[in-house]
Scaffold this motif. Sequence first.
Motif, PDB file in Angstrom:
ATOM      1  N   LYS A   1       0.806  -1.223   0.000  1.00  0.00           N
ATOM      2  CA  LYS A   1       0.000   0.000   0.000  1.00  0.00           C
ATOM      3  C   LYS A   1       0.839   1.273   0.000  1.00  0.00           C
ATOM      4  N   SER A   2       2.152   1.116  -0.058  1.00  0.00           N
ATOM      5  CA  SER A   2       3.010   2.300  -0.051  1.00  0.00           C
ATOM      6  C   SER A   2       3.091   2.908  -1.443  1.00  0.00           C
ATOM      7  N   SER A   3       3.750   4.038  -1.520  1.00  0.00           N
ATOM      8  CA  SER A   3       3.921   4.722  -2.808  1.00  0.00           C
ATOM      9  C   SER A   3       5.223   4.321  -3.503  1.00  0.00           C
TER      10      SER A   3
ATOM     11  N   TYR B   1       6.245   6.993  12.152  1.00  0.00           N
ATOM     12  CA  TYR B   1       5.833   7.971  11.139  1.00  0.00           C
ATOM     13  C   TYR B   1       5.782   7.310   9.763  1.00  0.00           C
ATOM     14  N   ALA B   2       6.778   6.493   9.456  1.00  0.00           N
ATOM     15  CA  ALA B   2       6.823   5.832   8.145  1.00  0.00           C
ATOM     16  C   ALA B   2       5.624   4.913   7.941  1.00  0.00           C
ATOM     17  N   LYS B   3       5.246   4.177   8.979  1.00  0.00           N
ATOM     18  CA  LYS B   3       4.086   3.284   8.858  1.00  0.00           C
ATOM     19  C   LYS B   3       2.797   4.078   8.652  1.00  0.00           C
ATOM     20  N   ALA B   4       2.719   5.229   9.303  1.00  0.00           N
ATOM     21  CA  ALA B   4       1.514   6.049   9.197  1.00  0.00           C
ATOM     22  C   ALA B   4       1.479   6.878   7.916  1.00  0.00           C
ATOM     23  N   HIS B   5       2.626   7.051   7.249  1.00  0.00           N
ATOM     24  CA  HIS B   5       2.715   7.887   6.040  1.00  0.00           C
ATOM     25  C   HIS B   5       3.478   7.135   4.937  1.00  0.00           C
ATOM     26  N   PRO B   6       2.899   6.017   4.442  1.00  0.00           N
ATOM     27  CA  PRO B   6       3.586   5.219   3.414  1.00  0.00           C
ATOM     28  C   PRO B   6       3.725   5.932   2.075  1.00  0.00           C
ATOM     29  N   ASN B   7       3.068   7.080   1.945  1.00  0.00           N
ATOM     30  CA  ASN B   7       3.222   7.888   0.733  1.00  0.00           C
ATOM     31  C   ASN B   7       4.462   8.784   0.806  1.00  0.00           C
ATOM     32  N   GLU B   8       5.167   8.756   1.965  1.00  0.00           N
ATOM     33  CA  GLU B   8       6.353   9.590   2.131  1.00  0.00           C
ATOM     34  C   GLU B   8       7.615   8.769   2.421  1.00  0.00           C
ATOM     35  N   LEU B   9       7.522   7.891   3.437  1.00  0.00           N
ATOM     36  CA  LEU B   9       8.713   7.170   3.888  1.00  0.00           C
ATOM     37  C   LEU B   9       8.520   5.665   3.805  1.00  0.00           C
ATOM     38  N   GLY B  10       9.644   4.952   3.661  1.00  0.00           N
ATOM     39  CA  GLY B  10       9.649   3.502   3.754  1.00  0.00           C
ATOM     40  C   GLY B  10      10.042   3.061   5.147  1.00  0.00           C
ATOM     41  N   VAL B  11       9.897   1.768   5.443  1.00  0.00           N
ATOM     42  CA  VAL B  11      10.062   1.286   6.815  1.00  0.00           C
ATOM     43  C   VAL B  11      11.432   0.654   7.089  1.00  0.00           C
ATOM     44  N   ASP B  12      12.355   0.720   6.132  1.00  0.00           N
ATOM     45  CA  ASP B  12      13.697   0.153   6.291  1.00  0.00           C
ATOM     46  C   ASP B  12      14.628   1.251   6.808  1.00  0.00           C
TER      47      ASP B  12
ATOM     48  N   SER C   1      19.075   7.155   8.740  1.00  0.00           N
ATOM     49  CA  SER C   1      18.879   6.884   7.319  1.00  0.00           C
ATOM     50  C   SER C   1      17.496   6.277   7.137  1.00  0.00           C
ATOM     51  N   ALA C   2      16.691   6.911   6.303  1.00  0.00           N
ATOM     52  CA  ALA C   2      15.326   6.442   6.060  1.00  0.00           C
ATOM     53  C   ALA C   2      14.997   6.602   4.579  1.00  0.00           C
ATOM     54  N   PRO C   3      14.352   5.595   3.975  1.00  0.00           N
ATOM     55  CA  PRO C   3      13.984   5.712   2.555  1.00  0.00           C
ATOM     56  C   PRO C   3      12.826   6.667   2.357  1.00  0.00           C
ATOM     57  N   CYS C   4      12.878   7.422   1.276  1.00  0.00           N
ATOM     58  CA  CYS C   4      11.783   8.331   0.941  1.00  0.00           C
ATOM     59  C   CYS C   4      11.328   8.052  -0.497  1.00  0.00           C
ATOM     60  N   VAL C   5      10.110   8.471  -0.797  1.00  0.00           N
ATOM     61  CA  VAL C   5       9.591   8.286  -2.148  1.00  0.00           C
ATOM     62  C   VAL C   5      10.405   9.124  -3.124  1.00  0.00           C
ATOM     63  N   GLU C   6      10.362   8.724  -4.389  1.00  0.00           N
ATOM     64  CA  GLU C   6      11.249   9.299  -5.392  1.00  0.00           C
ATOM     65  C   GLU C   6      11.034  10.792  -5.606  1.00  0.00           C
ATOM     66  N   ASN C   7       9.792  11.245  -5.440  1.00  0.00           N
ATOM     67  CA  ASN C   7       9.516  12.658  -5.719  1.00  0.00           C
ATOM     68  C   ASN C   7       9.740  13.571  -4.524  1.00  0.00           C
ATOM     69  N   MET C   8      10.268  13.058  -3.425  1.00  0.00           N
ATOM     70  CA  MET C   8      10.557  13.898  -2.262  1.00  0.00           C
ATOM     71  C   MET C   8      11.985  14.434  -2.361  1.00  0.00           C
ATOM     72  N   ALA C   9      12.135  15.725  -2.275  1.00  0.00           N
ATOM     73  CA  ALA C   9      13.461  16.341  -2.327  1.00  0.00           C
ATOM     74  C   ALA C   9      14.222  16.015  -1.053  1.00  0.00           C
ATOM     75  N   ILE C  10      15.539  15.905  -1.165  1.00  0.00           N
ATOM     76  CA  ILE C  10      16.357  15.548  -0.016  1.00  0.00           C
ATOM     77  C   ILE C  10      16.245  16.589   1.095  1.00  0.00           C
ATOM     78  N   ASP C  11      16.117  17.861   0.720  1.00  0.00           N
ATOM     79  CA  ASP C  11      15.978  18.908   1.740  1.00  0.00           C
ATOM     80  C   ASP C  11      14.679  18.754   2.522  1.00  0.00           C
ATOM     81  N   LYS C  12      13.610  18.359   1.825  1.00  0.00           N
ATOM     82  CA  LYS C  12      12.325  18.144   2.502  1.00  0.00           C
ATOM     83  C   LYS C  12      12.414  16.946   3.436  1.00  0.00           C
TER      84      LYS C  12
END
Length: 397
Positions: free
Chosen positions: A82-84, A157-168, A197-208
Amino acid sequence: MYLFTSEVVSAGHPDKCADIIADTIVDTLLIADKDSRVASEVFVAGNKVVIGGEVKSKHKLSKADYENIVKQSLAKIGYDGKSSFTKEQCLHPDDLEVLVFLREQSPDINQGVDQKSGEIGAGDQGIMFGFASNEAAEFMPAAISYARMLCDKVYEYAKAHPNELGVDIKTQVTIDYESKENFENCKPKSIHTIVISAPCVENMAIDKLRALINKLILETNLPKELFDPNKTRILINPTGKYVNHSSLHDSGLTGRKLIVDSFGGYSPIGGGAQSSKDYTKVDRSGLYAARWLAKNIVAAGLAKKCVVQLSYAIGVAEPTSVSVDCMGTNTRLDDNFLSDFVIKSFALTPNWIKNKFELDKPRAGHFLYADVAARGQVGQKDYPWERLDAIELFKGL
């Protein structure tokens, strides 16, 4: 400066996924048959999960049952599809292939473990170390305590916002004691460095991403006397964006996070892993007993920190050795006295440990081995082996 560092990984790390799957098998079998004997290993690579080892239980699981255990475990961790993240970036349950290579436990082991007298012989030989320190509220070393707090915050936070962060996720904390003397006397002075270190979705800028993680750090309630956000060095995804994660990009194996599971490298650890094993395996039960003893000794004010070592011979119920080492921080009783007292006062057989902590009865509201695999084998106050129910006994010495 005098620095010490510990790291922690989240449940979504591939090694932890392997541990959690293995301990979900232990839970499933023990809940159905408390006399089950389990020693399985799990290997996660790409979209394949391999389960091997030995099992003896009245409760029989089919290949489909094991597949369901794997999928449900991974979904609970956060790999639920269900993640992005795409199927190329992150593990998705639809793509899983489960291979099962489990066999019956050797009768050579059974004859020593399940004894006619009702006693339980140690399921293996080995050494175990339990440790406690008065550095943090959990009676754990400061570095791993705060690394866990940070990891838990980001993972939730990652579990609650799978459209932003991954859980690894990985976290790391460096404590500055300022001097070796302070280190030896359990006096941390400041949090010197935080690495996350946390995975983020591809369209998230590193600064964000870095701003988001920094906000989570500030919300973690790290002790103010140690953490100054204006002075602590904070490194968030230091290599840059981290999108590809999970076992698709890093394989996982049971028993490969022993330092994370225990005391963050601050003290010795035993010779074997805990996850994947039933309570007769003293790698597991011996650690719990040794941690309980060390924690109660420190909480009773007899020392600032304490290591308890146990050792066992396969098929023999009584430990072959018991020792207490307070590392020179004793307040009034020496290590010889404490070692002798522990030997005389606690049986420390696998059966005694099992009954003390109800290790044969994992259940919601008590503990589940899969939850222990996810959160660490020690240092969580709701575990039965973390109870401070021997303080008065030690205070009375």
